[in-house]
Design a protein around this motif. Structure first.
Motif, PDB file in Angstrom:
ATOM      1  N   PHE A 483       0.541   2.475  -8.872  1.00  0.00           N
ATOM      2  CA  PHE A 483       0.537   3.964  -7.678  1.00  0.00           C
ATOM      3  C   PHE A 483      -0.718   2.751  -6.108  1.00  0.00           C
ATOM      4  CE2 PHE A 483      -0.546   5.434 -11.483  1.00  0.00           C
ATOM      5  CZ  PHE A 483       1.164   6.408 -11.129  1.00  0.00           C
ATOM      6  N   TYR A 484      -0.953   1.725  -6.723  1.00  0.00           N
ATOM      7  CA  TYR A 484      -1.643   1.024  -4.995  1.00  0.00           C
ATOM      8  C   TYR A 484      -0.318   0.167  -4.840  1.00  0.00           C
ATOM      9  CZ  TYR A 484      -6.135   1.832  -5.803  1.00  0.00           C
ATOM     10  OH  TYR A 484      -8.204   2.169  -5.928  1.00  0.00           O
ATOM     11  N   GLU A 485       0.501  -0.274  -5.988  1.00  0.00           N
ATOM     12  CA  GLU A 485       1.484  -0.360  -5.140  1.00  0.00           C
ATOM     13  C   GLU A 485       2.271  -0.065  -4.105  1.00  0.00           C
ATOM     14  OE1 GLU A 485       1.774  -4.341  -8.054  1.00  0.00           O
ATOM     15  OE2 GLU A 485       3.275  -2.718  -9.206  1.00  0.00           O
ATOM     16  N   LYS A 486       2.649   1.533  -4.906  1.00  0.00           N
ATOM     17  CA  LYS A 486       3.028   2.204  -4.095  1.00  0.00           C
ATOM     18  C   LYS A 486       2.918   3.110  -2.326  1.00  0.00           C
ATOM     19  CE  LYS A 486       7.089   5.314  -4.021  1.00  0.00           C
ATOM     20  NZ  LYS A 486       8.609   4.632  -3.905  1.00  0.00           N
ATOM     21  N   TYR A 487       1.369   2.934  -2.414  1.00  0.00           N
ATOM     22  CA  TYR A 487       0.842   3.413  -1.561  1.00  0.00           C
ATOM     23  C   TYR A 487       1.408   2.543  -0.350  1.00  0.00           C
ATOM     24  CZ  TYR A 487      -2.979   4.361   1.595  1.00  0.00           C
ATOM     25  OH  TYR A 487      -3.897   4.766   2.742  1.00  0.00           O
ATOM     26  N   ILE A 488       0.834   1.203  -1.005  1.00  0.00           N
ATOM     27  CA  ILE A 488       0.878  -0.339   0.196  1.00  0.00           C
ATOM     28  C   ILE A 488       2.743   0.042   0.525  1.00  0.00           C
ATOM     29  CG2 ILE A 488       1.439  -1.953   0.506  1.00  0.00           C
ATOM     30  CD1 ILE A 488      -0.788  -3.173  -1.812  1.00  0.00           C
ATOM     31  N   GLU A 489       3.199   0.070  -0.240  1.00  0.00           N
ATOM     32  CA  GLU A 489       5.163  -0.093   0.214  1.00  0.00           C
ATOM     33  C   GLU A 489       4.959   1.483   1.054  1.00  0.00           C
ATOM     34  OE1 GLU A 489       8.773   1.896  -2.183  1.00  0.00           O
ATOM     35  OE2 GLU A 489       7.979   0.345  -2.343  1.00  0.00           O
ATOM     36  N   VAL A 490       4.505   2.660   0.657  1.00  0.00           N
ATOM     37  CA  VAL A 490       4.517   3.452   1.595  1.00  0.00           C
ATOM     38  C   VAL A 490       3.970   3.658   3.084  1.00  0.00           C
ATOM     39  CG1 VAL A 490       4.364   6.340   1.845  1.00  0.00           C
ATOM     40  CG2 VAL A 490       4.966   5.606  -0.883  1.00  0.00           C
ATOM     41  N   VAL A 491       3.149   3.192   3.374  1.00  0.00           N
ATOM     42  CA  VAL A 491       1.941   2.911   4.426  1.00  0.00           C
ATOM     43  C   VAL A 491       2.213   1.877   5.309  1.00  0.00           C
ATOM     44  CG1 VAL A 491       0.402   2.351   5.220  1.00  0.00           C
ATOM     45  CG2 VAL A 491       0.002   3.458   3.364  1.00  0.00           C
ATOM     46  N   THR A 492       2.552   0.880   4.372  1.00  0.00           N
ATOM     47  CA  THR A 492       3.431  -0.619   5.524  1.00  0.00           C
ATOM     48  C   THR A 492       5.197  -0.334   5.954  1.00  0.00           C
ATOM     49  OG1 THR A 492       4.369  -1.753   3.490  1.00  0.00           O
ATOM     50  CG2 THR A 492       2.137  -2.505   4.491  1.00  0.00           C
ATOM     51  N   ALA A 493       5.783   1.110   5.434  1.00  0.00           N
ATOM     52  CA  ALA A 493       7.410   1.063   5.881  1.00  0.00           C
ATOM     53  C   ALA A 493       6.659   2.238   6.927  1.00  0.00           C
ATOM     54  CB  ALA A 493       8.060   2.124   4.701  1.00  0.00           C
ATOM     55  N   LYS A 494       5.426   2.556   7.370  1.00  0.00           N
ATOM     56  CA  LYS A 494       5.777   3.528   8.124  1.00  0.00           C
ATOM     57  C   LYS A 494       5.439   2.402   9.837  1.00  0.00           C
ATOM     58  CE  LYS A 494       4.381   7.840   6.035  1.00  0.00           C
ATOM     59  NZ  LYS A 494       3.318   9.118   6.197  1.00  0.00           N
ATOM     60  N   GLY A 495       4.845   1.419   9.644  1.00  0.00           N
ATOM     61  CA  GLY A 495       4.843   0.504  10.815  1.00  0.00           C
ATOM     62  C   GLY A 495       3.241   0.083   9.994  1.00  0.00           C
ATOM     63  N   ALA A 496       2.562  -0.336  11.595  1.00  0.00           N
ATOM     64  CA  ALA A 496       1.393  -0.753  12.042  1.00  0.00           C
ATOM     65  C   ALA A 496       0.491   0.256  11.777  1.00  0.00           C
ATOM     66  CB  ALA A 496       0.657  -1.239  13.097  1.00  0.00           C
ATOM     67  N   PRO A 497      -1.022   0.374  10.319  1.00  0.00           N
ATOM     68  CA  PRO A 497      -1.305   1.274   9.877  1.00  0.00           C
ATOM     69  C   PRO A 497      -2.914   1.826  10.604  1.00  0.00           C
ATOM     70  CG  PRO A 497      -2.136  -1.238   8.951  1.00  0.00           C
ATOM     71  CD  PRO A 497      -1.060  -1.090   9.839  1.00  0.00           C
ATOM     72  N   ASP A 498      -3.231   2.510  10.728  1.00  0.00           N
ATOM     73  CA  ASP A 498      -4.240   3.068  11.177  1.00  0.00           C
ATOM     74  C   ASP A 498      -5.574   2.843  10.715  1.00  0.00           C
ATOM     75  OD1 ASP A 498      -4.305   5.070   9.674  1.00  0.00           O
ATOM     76  OD2 ASP A 498      -3.546   7.112  10.850  1.00  0.00           O
ATOM     77  N   ASP A 499      -6.618   2.896  11.445  1.00  0.00           N
ATOM     78  CA  ASP A 499      -8.206   2.730  11.255  1.00  0.00           C
ATOM     79  C   ASP A 499      -7.956   2.811   9.341  1.00  0.00           C
ATOM     80  OD1 ASP A 499      -8.607   0.942  13.057  1.00  0.00           O
ATOM     81  OD2 ASP A 499      -9.735   2.662  13.838  1.00  0.00           O
ATOM     82  N   LYS A 500      -7.571   4.110   9.358  1.00  0.00           N
ATOM     83  CA  LYS A 500      -7.908   4.673   7.822  1.00  0.00           C
ATOM     84  C   LYS A 500      -7.170   4.005   7.184  1.00  0.00           C
ATOM     85  CE  LYS A 500      -7.023   9.257   5.102  1.00  0.00           C
ATOM     86  NZ  LYS A 500      -6.117  10.617   4.852  1.00  0.00           N
ATOM     87  N   SER A 501      -5.630   4.075   7.380  1.00  0.00           N
ATOM     88  CA  SER A 501      -4.880   3.449   6.493  1.00  0.00           C
ATOM     89  C   SER A 501      -5.179   1.849   5.918  1.00  0.00           C
ATOM     90  CB  SER A 501      -3.155   3.444   6.742  1.00  0.00           C
ATOM     91  OG  SER A 501      -2.938   4.893   6.633  1.00  0.00           O
ATOM     92  N   LYS A 502      -5.709   1.540   6.921  1.00  0.00           N
ATOM     93  CA  LYS A 502      -6.548  -0.476   6.597  1.00  0.00           C
ATOM     94  C   LYS A 502      -7.432   0.076   5.450  1.00  0.00           C
ATOM     95  CE  LYS A 502      -5.564  -1.776  11.431  1.00  0.00           C
ATOM     96  NZ  LYS A 502      -6.051  -2.560  12.566  1.00  0.00           N
ATOM     97  N   LYS A 503      -8.097   1.015   5.576  1.00  0.00           N
ATOM     98  CA  LYS A 503      -9.304   1.015   4.861  1.00  0.00           C
ATOM     99  C   LYS A 503      -8.151   0.923   3.252  1.00  0.00           C
ATOM    100  CE  LYS A 503     -12.980   1.381   7.172  1.00  0.00           C
ATOM    101  NZ  LYS A 503     -14.402   0.115   6.314  1.00  0.00           N
ATOM    102  N   GLY A 504      -7.950   1.983   3.349  1.00  0.00           N
ATOM    103  CA  GLY A 504      -7.139   2.340   1.699  1.00  0.00           C
ATOM    104  C   GLY A 504      -6.242   1.112   1.346  1.00  0.00           C
ATOM    105  N   LEU A 505      -5.596   0.351   2.034  1.00  0.00           N
ATOM    106  CA  LEU A 505      -4.932  -0.652   2.373  1.00  0.00           C
ATOM    107  C   LEU A 505      -5.543  -2.296   1.400  1.00  0.00           C
ATOM    108  CD1 LEU A 505      -1.862  -0.912   5.128  1.00  0.00           C
ATOM    109  CD2 LEU A 505      -1.953  -0.752   2.606  1.00  0.00           C
ATOM    110  N   SER A 506      -6.865  -2.170   1.950  1.00  0.00           N
ATOM    111  CA  SER A 506      -7.661  -2.944   1.291  1.00  0.00           C
ATOM    112  C   SER A 506      -8.241  -2.720  -0.033  1.00  0.00           C
ATOM    113  CB  SER A 506      -8.785  -3.058   2.680  1.00  0.00           C
ATOM    114  OG  SER A 506      -9.725  -3.790   2.272  1.00  0.00           O
ATOM    115  N   GLU A 507      -8.181  -1.489   0.376  1.00  0.00           N
ATOM    116  CA  GLU A 507      -8.825  -0.680  -1.424  1.00  0.00           C
ATOM    117  C   GLU A 507      -7.963  -1.158  -2.597  1.00  0.00           C
ATOM    118  OE1 GLU A 507      -9.191   2.982  -4.192  1.00  0.00           O
ATOM    119  OE2 GLU A 507     -10.036   2.405  -1.653  1.00  0.00           O
ATOM    120  N   ALA A 508      -6.329  -1.429  -1.580  1.00  0.00           N
ATOM    121  CA  ALA A 508      -5.369  -1.259  -2.967  1.00  0.00           C
ATOM    122  C   ALA A 508      -4.967  -2.880  -2.813  1.00  0.00           C
ATOM    123  CB  ALA A 508      -4.193  -0.819  -2.429  1.00  0.00           C
ATOM    124  N   TYR A 509      -5.181  -3.530  -1.912  1.00  0.00           N
ATOM    125  CA  TYR A 509      -5.429  -5.665  -2.131  1.00  0.00           C
ATOM    126  C   TYR A 509      -6.207  -5.519  -3.001  1.00  0.00           C
ATOM    127  CZ  TYR A 509      -1.282  -5.552   0.691  1.00  0.00           C
ATOM    128  OH  TYR A 509      -0.153  -5.224   1.413  1.00  0.00           O
TER     129      TYR A 509
END
Length: 556
Positions: A483-509
């Motif tokens: 689910f973390y891997e899918k989250y990374i895939e979905v968010v990064t596919a949308k382009g540069a992440p916003d601040d909220k997404s950066k927090k979520g991506l950091s958590e996933a990594y």
């Protein structure tokens, strides 16, 4: 003998005149009732029960005015008097049946209605009023239609009965049958303003507003002082406003003016003004409603509890919570259970929640649902209140009820908040593992429904839920990994992440870094993931801890 004969002959016109006066007076009273001039009709009928005290009809029509004015106790007393005058008074038994229905006494209503019909003989009028009694609750339109059809068989030329038969069929959504009944009424009485207005109402529910207005104008051409035509015209304006946003402002304004004409043509009685209050409530004009009921309270507060109901409704909508609570408490305390409707519990609950009494308010919202199961949307309202009060498991249960029963009103965000509620409601110390399962199910549903347009946060929270299932980081299983891997895939596919997404991506990594370090024992892969996490959120505590162990916060 001749003198006696002369006296008798001379007295005969006086007798006939007296009979004519009585008949005309009763007819006038009935016309006043039809025109919704209830105070006028009541005054006339009270006089008739004194001057023609042996006529049971007078008592019935007086009692019927009380029914229409929502005074069932007074109506019952008058109907009983009518039966005392004539034990075979079919009309007064119909009246007692109507009272029993208002008292929610089904057995009593059936007994009295059966008695009314059995005593009706060749008169269709008792059938008419049994039908009208059923129509006091639109849900009983089928029973009304059945008894009115029997009345039509007794007298197919009773125009008033035909109009009510049409009304019953309209409520049953039998529009063709309704129109036929209205046309038959007009064939019997071409100058029936009531039948013409009824056709207008039928067109209103078909959303043919122009034709509806034409019928009201035709009724007013028949009788320019027929108030109900203006009332129904006002109701049509309101429906028109709701159906056509471009016309909304103009039609609401026109509706208010038409209702004022209605009031001017009735007797501005408390009851007529209460119908105006009904209109203002439907129109959502709460400031005007609060002002109107404040005036009504001064002149009739002690005698009409419905004023306090509307005072509470309007004050709540105007955020005047103390006045709302006072009005609703008075109404609920004095009205009695039989007069309380589901909406009363709805407003009482909302008022109590707004006043800080959340638990009691929520219980009253649940009572509203219990009494009216079509109000399933209230579960969402209950859930929102519980969520705001951080009663998360209860909020999740309420959202779950709503997502199961709310039908088309349910949105994916409701499933999301259901999942959030259960997620935040998990307490490892309590061991309430079942709420994690419920949260996972809610987020899983969203993922399934958004397959073509993924909803990133559903993956993020499903990952978090599954991460909670991990009991020991040193023995990490990887429940959250896909689910973390899918989250990374979905968010990064949308382009540069916003601040909220950066927090979520950091958590996933970070999670993937821990998985590499503790499950796969791959330090290089772990460092790669933690480095990505640091690039997105340098302040992440897990990132700082990881690189601190490797020889400093810089990671060197």
């Amino acid at each position: 003998m001749k003198e006696i004969s002369k006296i008798a002959t001379a007295a005969l016109p006086l007798m006939l005149m007296g009979s004519s006066v009585f008949s005309q007076s009763l007819d006038d009273a009935k016309k006043a009732i039809d025109a919704e001039q209830y105070q006028k009709a009541k005054s006339m009928l009270k006089n008739l029960t004194q001057t023609q005290a042996d006529k049971d009809e007078n008592y019935f029509y007086l009692g019927w005015v009380y029914i229409l004015q929502d005074y069932p106790d007074s109506a019952k007393a008058v109907f009983t008097q009518g039966i005392a005058k004539n034990p075979k008074s079919a009309l007064n038994y119909a009246g007692l049946g109507a009272v029993a229905r208002l008292e929610k006494n089904s057995a009593g209503a059936t007994t009295n209605f059966n008695q009314a019909v059995s005593l009706a003989g060749k008169s269709s009028t008792p059938y008419l009023y049994v039908g009208e009694a059923y129509l006091l609750d639109p849900a009983d339109a089928k029973a009304a239609a059945d008894v009115l059809a029997k009345g039509k068989a007794v007298n197919p030329k009773d125009a008033a009965l035909l109009v009510e038969l049409g009304n019953a069929n309209r409520l049953l959504v039998k529009s063709s049958e309704a129109l036929t009944a209205y046309q038959e009424a007009l064939t019997v009485d071409p100058k029936s303003a009531a039948a013409t207005v009824a056709k207008g109402v039928l067109w209103r529910y078909a959303n043919n507003f122009e034709q509806s207005e034409a019928e009201y104008k035709a009724a007013l051409a028949i009788n320019p002082n027929y108030g109900p035509a203006y009332r129904e015209w006002a109701e049509t304006d309101l429906r028109w406003a709701f159906n056509d946003p471009k016309m909304a402002s103009a039609k609401v304004k026109e509706g208010v003016e038409n209702y004022k004409k209605y009031l001017s043509l009735t007797d501005r009685s408390v009851e007529s003004r209460m119908r105006y209050a009904d209109f203002l409530l439907a129109a959502g004009d709460y400031p005007a409603l609060q002002a109107e009921v404040a005036e009504l309270e001064k002149v009739a507060g002690a005698n009409n509890l419905k004023i306090y109901r509307y005072k509470a409704y309007a004050a709540y909508e105007n955020k005047d919570y103390p006045a709302a609570l006072a009005g609703m408490k008075k109404f609920m305390a004095e009205a009695g259970e039989k007069r309380i409707i589901p909406r009363d519990y709805l407003y009482l609950g909302r008022i109590q929640i707004a006043s800080g009494d959340d638990s009691t308010g929520i219980n009253n919202l649940k009572k509203a649902i219990e009494l009216d199961t079509t109000q399933a949307e209230l579960y969402a309202e209950i859930a929102k209140t519980l969520y705001q009060k951080k009663k998360y498991v209860e909020a999740g249960d309420a959202y779950n009820e709503f997502t199961k029963k709310g039908g088309r009103a349910v949105k994916l965000t409701d499933y999301f908040y259901e999942g959030l509620s259960y997620y935040f409601g998990y307490d490892a110390k309590k061991g309430n593992e079942e709420v994690l399962t419920k949260a996972d199910s809610a987020f899983s549903y969203i993922i399934q429904k958004t397959a073509t347009q993924p909803f990133p946060d559903a993956f993020l929270y499903r990952a978090r839920v599954n991460e909670m299932k991990e009991k020991d980081r040193n023995n990490i299983v990887g429940y959250a990994k896909p689910f973390y891997e899918k989250y990374i895939e979905v968010v990064t596919a949308k382009g540069a992440p916003d601040d909220k997404s950066k927090k979520g991506l950091s958590e996933a990594y970070v999670y993937l870094g821990n998985y590499a370090a503790y499950k796969e024992k791959d330090n290089a892969k772990a460092t790669e993931n933690f480095t990505k996490a640091r690039e997105l959120d340098p302040t992440n505590k897990s990132v700082l801890a990881f690189f601190s162990k490797k020889g400093g916060a810089t990671g060197k």
